[in-house]
Every structure is written in structure tokens, then in C-alpha cells.
Design a protein around this motif. Structure first.
Motif, PDB file in Angstrom:
ATOM      1  N   GLU A  41      36.888 -45.302  28.255  1.00  0.00           N
ATOM      2  CA  GLU A  41      36.634 -46.009  26.913  1.00  0.00           C
ATOM      3  C   GLU A  41      36.382 -47.352  26.893  1.00  0.00           C
ATOM      4  OE1 GLU A  41      40.087 -44.750  24.766  1.00  0.00           O
ATOM      5  OE2 GLU A  41      39.193 -42.710  24.391  1.00  0.00           O
ATOM      6  N   ILE A  42      36.603 -48.124  27.839  1.00  0.00           N
ATOM      7  CA  ILE A  42      36.518 -49.548  27.746  1.00  0.00           C
ATOM      8  C   ILE A  42      35.286 -49.951  28.525  1.00  0.00           C
ATOM      9  CG2 ILE A  42      37.673 -50.199  30.066  1.00  0.00           C
ATOM     10  CD1 ILE A  42      38.535 -52.014  26.868  1.00  0.00           C
ATOM     11  N   ALA A  43      34.608 -49.177  29.215  1.00  0.00           N
ATOM     12  CA  ALA A  43      33.343 -49.327  29.878  1.00  0.00           C
ATOM     13  C   ALA A  43      32.379 -49.497  29.058  1.00  0.00           C
ATOM     14  CB  ALA A  43      33.173 -48.100  30.758  1.00  0.00           C
ATOM     15  N   PRO A  44      32.007 -49.128  27.916  1.00  0.00           N
ATOM     16  CA  PRO A  44      30.897 -49.408  27.076  1.00  0.00           C
ATOM     17  C   PRO A  44      30.956 -50.983  26.392  1.00  0.00           C
ATOM     18  CG  PRO A  44      31.542 -47.133  26.582  1.00  0.00           C
ATOM     19  CD  PRO A  44      32.440 -47.816  27.452  1.00  0.00           C
ATOM     20  N   ILE A  45      32.438 -51.190  26.034  1.00  0.00           N
ATOM     21  CA  ILE A  45      32.545 -52.595  25.637  1.00  0.00           C
ATOM     22  C   ILE A  45      32.532 -53.578  26.671  1.00  0.00           C
ATOM     23  CG2 ILE A  45      34.542 -53.979  24.612  1.00  0.00           C
ATOM     24  CD1 ILE A  45      35.743 -51.496  23.568  1.00  0.00           C
ATOM     25  N   ALA A  46      32.935 -53.366  27.782  1.00  0.00           N
ATOM     26  CA  ALA A  46      32.608 -54.131  29.022  1.00  0.00           C
ATOM     27  C   ALA A  46      31.249 -54.587  29.293  1.00  0.00           C
ATOM     28  CB  ALA A  46      33.583 -53.997  30.057  1.00  0.00           C
ATOM     29  N   VAL A  47      30.269 -53.386  29.442  1.00  0.00           N
ATOM     30  CA  VAL A  47      28.818 -53.346  29.795  1.00  0.00           C
ATOM     31  C   VAL A  47      28.231 -54.176  28.502  1.00  0.00           C
ATOM     32  CG1 VAL A  47      26.763 -52.010  29.672  1.00  0.00           C
ATOM     33  CG2 VAL A  47      29.010 -51.393  31.168  1.00  0.00           C
ATOM     34  N   GLY A  48      28.612 -53.809  27.133  1.00  0.00           N
ATOM     35  CA  GLY A  48      28.102 -54.579  26.287  1.00  0.00           C
ATOM     36  C   GLY A  48      28.385 -56.059  26.165  1.00  0.00           C
ATOM     37  N   LEU A  49      29.470 -56.489  26.567  1.00  0.00           N
ATOM     38  CA  LEU A  49      29.966 -57.973  26.528  1.00  0.00           C
ATOM     39  C   LEU A  49      29.045 -58.691  27.637  1.00  0.00           C
ATOM     40  CD1 LEU A  49      31.693 -60.219  25.567  1.00  0.00           C
ATOM     41  CD2 LEU A  49      33.349 -59.374  27.465  1.00  0.00           C
ATOM     42  N   VAL A  50      29.078 -58.079  28.840  1.00  0.00           N
ATOM     43  CA  VAL A  50      28.256 -58.486  29.843  1.00  0.00           C
ATOM     44  C   VAL A  50      26.812 -58.592  29.892  1.00  0.00           C
ATOM     45  CG1 VAL A  50      27.658 -58.304  32.485  1.00  0.00           C
ATOM     46  CG2 VAL A  50      29.990 -57.856  31.793  1.00  0.00           C
ATOM     47  N   MET A  51      26.266 -57.528  29.103  1.00  0.00           N
ATOM     48  CA  MET A  51      24.968 -57.758  28.794  1.00  0.00           C
ATOM     49  C   MET A  51      24.716 -58.304  27.863  1.00  0.00           C
ATOM     50  SD  MET A  51      23.120 -54.049  29.330  1.00  0.00           S
ATOM     51  CE  MET A  51      21.784 -54.414  28.733  1.00  0.00           C
ATOM     52  N   GLY A  52      25.384 -58.495  26.811  1.00  0.00           N
ATOM     53  CA  GLY A  52      25.300 -59.633  25.560  1.00  0.00           C
ATOM     54  C   GLY A  52      25.375 -61.010  26.094  1.00  0.00           C
ATOM     55  N   ARG A  53      26.078 -61.245  27.062  1.00  0.00           N
ATOM     56  CA  ARG A  53      26.343 -62.595  27.715  1.00  0.00           C
ATOM     57  C   ARG A  53      25.145 -62.887  28.325  1.00  0.00           C
ATOM     58  NH1 ARG A  53      27.829 -67.364  27.340  1.00  0.00           N
ATOM     59  NH2 ARG A  53      28.555 -68.243  29.217  1.00  0.00           N
ATOM     60  N   PHE A  54      24.394 -62.111  29.244  1.00  0.00           N
ATOM     61  CA  PHE A  54      23.278 -62.363  29.877  1.00  0.00           C
ATOM     62  C   PHE A  54      22.078 -62.756  28.501  1.00  0.00           C
ATOM     63  CE2 PHE A  54      24.864 -60.326  33.663  1.00  0.00           C
ATOM     64  CZ  PHE A  54      24.883 -61.497  34.334  1.00  0.00           C
ATOM     65  N   LEU A  55      22.230 -62.040  27.844  1.00  0.00           N
ATOM     66  CA  LEU A  55      20.963 -62.079  26.834  1.00  0.00           C
ATOM     67  C   LEU A  55      21.226 -62.978  25.611  1.00  0.00           C
ATOM     68  CD1 LEU A  55      20.166 -58.278  26.436  1.00  0.00           C
ATOM     69  CD2 LEU A  55      18.795 -60.136  27.910  1.00  0.00           C
ATOM     70  N   GLY A  56      22.423 -63.474  25.606  1.00  0.00           N
ATOM     71  CA  GLY A  56      22.837 -64.656  24.446  1.00  0.00           C
ATOM     72  C   GLY A  56      23.218 -64.186  23.177  1.00  0.00           C
ATOM     73  N   ARG A  57      23.350 -62.409  23.439  1.00  0.00           N
ATOM     74  CA  ARG A  57      24.007 -62.016  22.194  1.00  0.00           C
ATOM     75  C   ARG A  57      25.210 -61.192  22.251  1.00  0.00           C
ATOM     76  NH1 ARG A  57      20.406 -63.869  18.260  1.00  0.00           N
ATOM     77  NH2 ARG A  57      18.515 -63.687  18.756  1.00  0.00           N
ATOM     78  N   ALA A  58      26.385 -61.741  22.596  1.00  0.00           N
ATOM     79  CA  ALA A  58      27.594 -61.377  23.052  1.00  0.00           C
ATOM     80  C   ALA A  58      28.327 -60.635  22.049  1.00  0.00           C
ATOM     81  CB  ALA A  58      28.446 -62.335  23.858  1.00  0.00           C
ATOM     82  N   LEU A  59      28.099 -61.072  20.738  1.00  0.00           N
ATOM     83  CA  LEU A  59      28.823 -60.601  19.792  1.00  0.00           C
ATOM     84  C   LEU A  59      28.116 -59.165  19.152  1.00  0.00           C
ATOM     85  CD1 LEU A  59      31.249 -60.914  17.821  1.00  0.00           C
ATOM     86  CD2 LEU A  59      29.525 -62.047  16.113  1.00  0.00           C
ATOM     87  N   ILE A  60      26.899 -59.246  19.149  1.00  0.00           N
ATOM     88  CA  ILE A  60      26.254 -57.925  18.853  1.00  0.00           C
ATOM     89  C   ILE A  60      26.446 -56.925  19.731  1.00  0.00           C
ATOM     90  CG2 ILE A  60      23.812 -57.262  18.266  1.00  0.00           C
ATOM     91  CD1 ILE A  60      23.128 -59.927  17.117  1.00  0.00           C
ATOM     92  N   PHE A  61      26.283 -57.201  21.047  1.00  0.00           N
ATOM     93  CA  PHE A  61      26.292 -56.228  22.320  1.00  0.00           C
ATOM     94  C   PHE A  61      27.840 -55.779  22.123  1.00  0.00           C
ATOM     95  CE2 PHE A  61      22.029 -57.523  23.201  1.00  0.00           C
ATOM     96  CZ  PHE A  61      21.578 -56.226  23.790  1.00  0.00           C
ATOM     97  N   THR A  62      28.678 -56.752  22.014  1.00  0.00           N
ATOM     98  CA  THR A  62      30.155 -56.134  22.273  1.00  0.00           C
ATOM     99  C   THR A  62      30.593 -55.210  20.936  1.00  0.00           C
ATOM    100  OG1 THR A  62      30.904 -58.048  23.223  1.00  0.00           O
ATOM    101  CG2 THR A  62      32.463 -57.031  22.338  1.00  0.00           C
ATOM    102  N   ALA A  63      29.831 -55.615  19.669  1.00  0.00           N
ATOM    103  CA  ALA A  63      30.111 -54.643  18.503  1.00  0.00           C
ATOM    104  C   ALA A  63      29.526 -53.613  18.943  1.00  0.00           C
ATOM    105  CB  ALA A  63      29.703 -55.294  17.193  1.00  0.00           C
ATOM    106  N   LEU A  64      28.304 -53.741  19.371  1.00  0.00           N
ATOM    107  CA  LEU A  64      27.601 -52.224  19.753  1.00  0.00           C
ATOM    108  C   LEU A  64      28.456 -51.312  20.893  1.00  0.00           C
ATOM    109  CD1 LEU A  64      25.155 -50.367  19.502  1.00  0.00           C
ATOM    110  CD2 LEU A  64      24.288 -51.749  21.163  1.00  0.00           C
ATOM    111  N   GLY A  65      29.279 -51.962  21.660  1.00  0.00           N
ATOM    112  CA  GLY A  65      30.210 -51.242  22.699  1.00  0.00           C
ATOM    113  C   GLY A  65      31.202 -50.640  21.893  1.00  0.00           C
ATOM    114  N   PHE A  66      31.847 -51.327  20.970  1.00  0.00           N
ATOM    115  CA  PHE A  66      33.073 -50.927  20.190  1.00  0.00           C
ATOM    116  C   PHE A  66      32.368 -49.548  19.392  1.00  0.00           C
ATOM    117  CE2 PHE A  66      35.315 -54.866  20.919  1.00  0.00           C
ATOM    118  CZ  PHE A  66      36.449 -54.343  20.870  1.00  0.00           C
TER     119      PHE A  66
END
Length: 92
Positions: free
Chosen positions: A23-48
């Protein structure tokens, strides 16, 4: 003498804070990808959101449904005698 952590239940999955690892894997992947793309909040919310949908579906389904779903769609991660590739045409 060192203390050894013994889990309460034998089948208990590994957890991180309140969530299991799957369950935590999509959140972590979203955070890492969002950090690389400059949209950490959006991708982390998508992971949630993905975790929320996964948890709702997992609570209604049997254990191991995700492995069966991936196998049904042709993703076979194991090469054993009992689990064969469903797209294999030649048998030796």
C-alpha cells in the motif's frame, strides 16, 4: 543478550507506519517521480488515490488477487513447473 522482535501473527505482512508495503509503494513511487518531474505534491496525491482504490478493492477480494490479476493479463513472474507462461506455443 539482544532482544528479538517476534511478530504477533505468522502471516502478517511487513508494514511501514500504518500501511503494508504494497500500500505504501504507490505513494513512494509517486513522491520519487514527482520529485524528479518537479510536481511532488501532485504525484504524491495521485499515489494516495491509487492506494485508496487499491485498499478498497483488496478488502473485498481474496488474498493474492493482484498476482492472479497480473497472471490473467499475461505477466508471469515465476518460471516454475506449476506456473507456465500462458503465451507459450511450443512445448518441449
Amino acid at each position: 543478550m539482544e532482544k528479538i522482535m517476534i511478530p504477533k501473527f505468522i502471516d502478517e505482512p511487513p508494514t511501514v507506519l500504518l500501511w503494508s508495503v504494497d500500500e505504501i509503494a504507490p505513494i513512494a513511487v509517486g513522491l520519487v517521480m514527482g520529485r524528479f518531474l518537479g510536481r511532488a505534491l501532485i504525484f504524491t496525491a495521485l499515489g494516495f488515490a491509487v492506494t485508496h482504490v487499491y485498499r478498497r478493492y483488496a478488502d473485498r477480494s481474496q488474498d493474492g488477487f493482484l498476482c492472479h490479476l497480473l497472471y490473467w493479463h499475461g505477466f508471469c513472474f515465476r518460471e516454475t513447473r506449476t506456473v507456465v507462461n500462458p503465451f507459450m506455443r511450443d512445448w518441449y
